[in-house]
Scaffold this motif. Sequence first.
Motif, mmCIF file in Angstrom:
data_model
loop_
_atom_site.group_PDB
_atom_site.id
_atom_site.type_symbol
_atom_site.label_atom_id
_atom_site.label_comp_id
_atom_site.label_asym_id
_atom_site.label_seq_id
_atom_site.Cartn_x
_atom_site.Cartn_y
_atom_site.Cartn_z
ATOM 1 N N PHE A 174 50.533 30.234 44.658
ATOM 2 C CA PHE A 174 50.822 31.263 45.654
ATOM 3 C C PHE A 174 50.052 31.005 46.945
ATOM 4 O O PHE A 174 48.903 30.548 46.929
ATOM 5 N N ASP A 175 50.697 31.302 48.060
ATOM 6 C CA ASP A 175 50.061 31.156 49.362
ATOM 7 C C ASP A 175 49.198 32.395 49.615
ATOM 8 O O ASP A 175 49.708 33.511 49.756
ATOM 9 N N VAL A 176 47.890 32.199 49.652
ATOM 10 C CA VAL A 176 46.969 33.333 49.816
ATOM 11 C C VAL A 176 46.241 33.272 51.155
ATOM 12 O O VAL A 176 45.226 33.942 51.354
ATOM 13 N N ARG A 177 46.766 32.490 52.088
ATOM 14 C CA ARG A 177 46.146 32.413 53.410
ATOM 15 C C ARG A 177 46.172 33.773 54.101
ATOM 16 O O ARG A 177 47.110 34.551 53.958
ATOM 17 N N GLY A 178 45.125 34.057 54.870
ATOM 18 C CA GLY A 178 45.042 35.300 55.619
ATOM 19 C C GLY A 178 44.749 36.520 54.774
ATOM 20 O O GLY A 178 44.850 37.650 55.261
ATOM 21 N N GLN A 179 44.360 36.314 53.525
ATOM 22 C CA GLN A 179 44.060 37.436 52.640
ATOM 23 C C GLN A 179 42.602 37.402 52.183
ATOM 24 O O GLN A 179 42.010 36.328 52.027
ATOM 25 N N THR A 180 42.048 38.564 51.969
ATOM 26 C CA THR A 180 40.745 38.666 51.324
ATOM 27 C C THR A 180 40.949 38.375 49.844
ATOM 28 O O THR A 180 41.878 38.909 49.224
ATOM 29 N N LEU A 181 40.088 37.514 49.286
ATOM 30 C CA LEU A 181 40.315 37.040 47.922
ATOM 31 C C LEU A 181 39.262 37.570 46.949
ATOM 32 O O LEU A 181 38.065 37.610 47.263
ATOM 33 N N SER A 182 39.747 37.954 45.781
ATOM 34 C CA SER A 182 38.886 38.369 44.669
ATOM 35 C C SER A 182 39.194 37.477 43.474
ATOM 36 O O SER A 182 40.292 36.931 43.356
ATOM 37 N N PHE A 183 38.202 37.352 42.581
ATOM 38 C CA PHE A 183 38.370 36.495 41.412
ATOM 39 C C PHE A 183 37.874 37.215 40.165
ATOM 40 O O PHE A 183 36.985 38.071 40.225
ATOM 41 N N ARG A 184 38.464 36.835 39.053
ATOM 42 C CA ARG A 184 38.000 37.310 37.750
ATOM 43 C C ARG A 184 37.848 36.096 36.839
ATOM 44 O O ARG A 184 38.762 35.278 36.724
ATOM 45 N N LEU A 185 36.681 35.980 36.204
ATOM 46 C CA LEU A 185 36.390 34.832 35.354
ATOM 47 C C LEU A 185 36.039 35.289 33.945
ATOM 48 O O LEU A 185 35.324 36.279 33.766
ATOM 49 N N THR A 186 36.547 34.548 32.972
ATOM 50 C CA THR A 186 36.137 34.735 31.585
ATOM 51 C C THR A 186 35.506 33.440 31.110
ATOM 52 O O THR A 186 36.113 32.367 31.231
ATOM 53 N N LEU A 187 34.303 33.525 30.584
ATOM 54 C CA LEU A 187 33.607 32.344 30.108
ATOM 55 C C LEU A 187 33.990 32.044 28.658
ATOM 56 O O LEU A 187 34.611 32.861 27.986
ATOM 57 N N VAL A 188 33.600 30.885 28.198
ATOM 58 C CA VAL A 188 33.918 30.470 26.835
ATOM 59 C C VAL A 188 33.299 31.429 25.817
ATOM 60 O O VAL A 188 33.855 31.636 24.742
ATOM 61 N N ASP A 189 32.154 32.028 26.167
ATOM 62 C CA ASP A 189 31.524 32.958 25.228
ATOM 63 C C ASP A 189 32.167 34.341 25.241
ATOM 64 O O ASP A 189 31.720 35.253 24.542
ATOM 65 N N GLY A 190 33.225 34.514 26.048
ATOM 66 C CA GLY A 190 33.968 35.770 26.048
ATOM 67 C C GLY A 190 33.583 36.760 27.130
ATOM 68 O O GLY A 190 34.289 37.765 27.329
ATOM 69 N N LYS A 191 32.514 36.510 27.860
ATOM 70 C CA LYS A 191 32.085 37.442 28.900
ATOM 71 C C LYS A 191 32.997 37.331 30.121
ATOM 72 O O LYS A 191 33.340 36.234 30.560
ATOM 73 N N THR A 192 33.374 38.490 30.672
ATOM 74 C CA THR A 192 34.268 38.549 31.825
ATOM 75 C C THR A 192 33.592 39.303 32.965
ATOM 76 O O THR A 192 32.910 40.304 32.742
ATOM 77 N N LEU A 193 33.779 38.797 34.182
ATOM 78 C CA LEU A 193 33.182 39.429 35.352
ATOM 79 C C LEU A 193 34.158 39.307 36.520
ATOM 80 O O LEU A 193 34.857 38.302 36.659
ATOM 81 N N GLU A 194 34.211 40.364 37.337
ATOM 82 C CA GLU A 194 35.064 40.361 38.521
ATOM 83 C C GLU A 194 34.221 40.181 39.776
ATOM 84 O O GLU A 194 33.121 40.730 39.889
ATOM 85 N N PHE A 195 34.752 39.406 40.700
ATOM 86 C CA PHE A 195 34.075 39.117 41.970
ATOM 87 C C PHE A 195 35.003 39.604 43.084
ATOM 88 O O PHE A 195 35.900 38.884 43.525
ATOM 89 N N LEU A 196 34.783 40.820 43.504
ATOM 90 C CA LEU A 196 35.710 41.495 44.406
ATOM 91 C C LEU A 196 35.410 41.186 45.864
ATOM 92 O O LEU A 196 34.247 41.228 46.303
ATOM 93 N N ASN A 197 36.478 40.847 46.593
ATOM 94 C CA ASN A 197 36.403 40.624 48.044
ATOM 95 C C ASN A 197 35.319 39.619 48.432
ATOM 96 O O ASN A 197 34.631 39.785 49.437
ATOM 97 N N VAL A 198 35.163 38.574 47.616
ATOM 98 C CA VAL A 198 34.103 37.598 47.856
ATOM 99 C C VAL A 198 34.464 36.642 48.991
ATOM 100 O O VAL A 198 33.589 36.091 49.647
ATOM 101 N N VAL A 199 35.770 36.452 49.243
ATOM 102 C CA VAL A 199 36.228 35.560 50.313
ATOM 103 C C VAL A 199 36.923 36.400 51.381
ATOM 104 O O VAL A 199 37.907 37.082 51.094
ATOM 105 N N PRO A 200 36.433 36.369 52.636
ATOM 106 C CA PRO A 200 37.057 37.163 53.699
ATOM 107 C C PRO A 200 38.418 36.605 54.105
ATOM 108 O O PRO A 200 38.735 35.438 53.850
ATOM 109 N N SER A 201 39.214 37.405 54.774
ATOM 110 C CA SER A 201 40.566 37.002 55.161
ATOM 111 C C SER A 201 40.562 35.885 56.207
ATOM 112 O O SER A 201 41.581 35.212 56.401
#
Length: 271
Positions: free
Chosen positions: A230-257
Amino acid sequence: MEASSYLCHLIRTRRKASINMASATLWSFVLVSVVVLEGINGQRSGNWLNARATFYGANENPSTLGGACGYENTYQAGFGINTAAVSGALFRGGQACGACYLVICNRRLDRKWCLRRASVTVTATNFCPSNNHGGWCDPPQHHFDMSMPAFFRIARRGNEGIVPVLYRRVACKRRGGVRFTLKGQPNFNMIMIANVGGSGDIKSAWIRGSRNRTWTPMQRNWGANWQTRFDVRGQTLSFRLTLVDGKTLEFLNVVPSSWNFGQTFASHNQF
């Protein structure tokens, strides 16, 4: 007279019981210590695994040994110089990228070249390929081809070049937040994810642009690089990661538009 004799006998009996109890406590401590040491050196604890270690990149800048994980510069990725290329049994198709291992030289098998009471924690940043001719990185071997600074934290300098080691997975302790580097092109966005704490190795990743309400799964392209079509240019970006041990964390608005390809952004939170 009989009362005095009985009293003396009672005192002697209690004193002997105290001595026997102290002796039993001492022997219990010794037995536990022996079992613990045997567990480490004899591989009975279940936590330590046998492997071999070599070093590479003697004439290279250790920070450039990002290799098959795509970190490019291990300093900028947050890993420093204590890194290793791991054999296929550990690499797991790139899933091990960013994982941390505590490694000690096994003096039980090699007293000449192993340093006493020395250990090093390395991050998997590269892949040690097999040659299918009995090489140390051939399956099912567990092997660490370390950066030279990491290798000589546990082994003596000399002509040996390969030592037996014991290793186990440990939590990664990182400074600062998780780092996201934007790569690719408009129709092929790729994000390199580095400096991940906790277990360090990512199992799944999602991305969400500011124009979307739902998380879009990303696919591992290679190593620590994840892609989305997907083309995400010009958007503020958030990410969600799940590690191999099962832990999940969200990183909201970490990349500016206003982001551009080639830039790196760090989150404020960490595993």
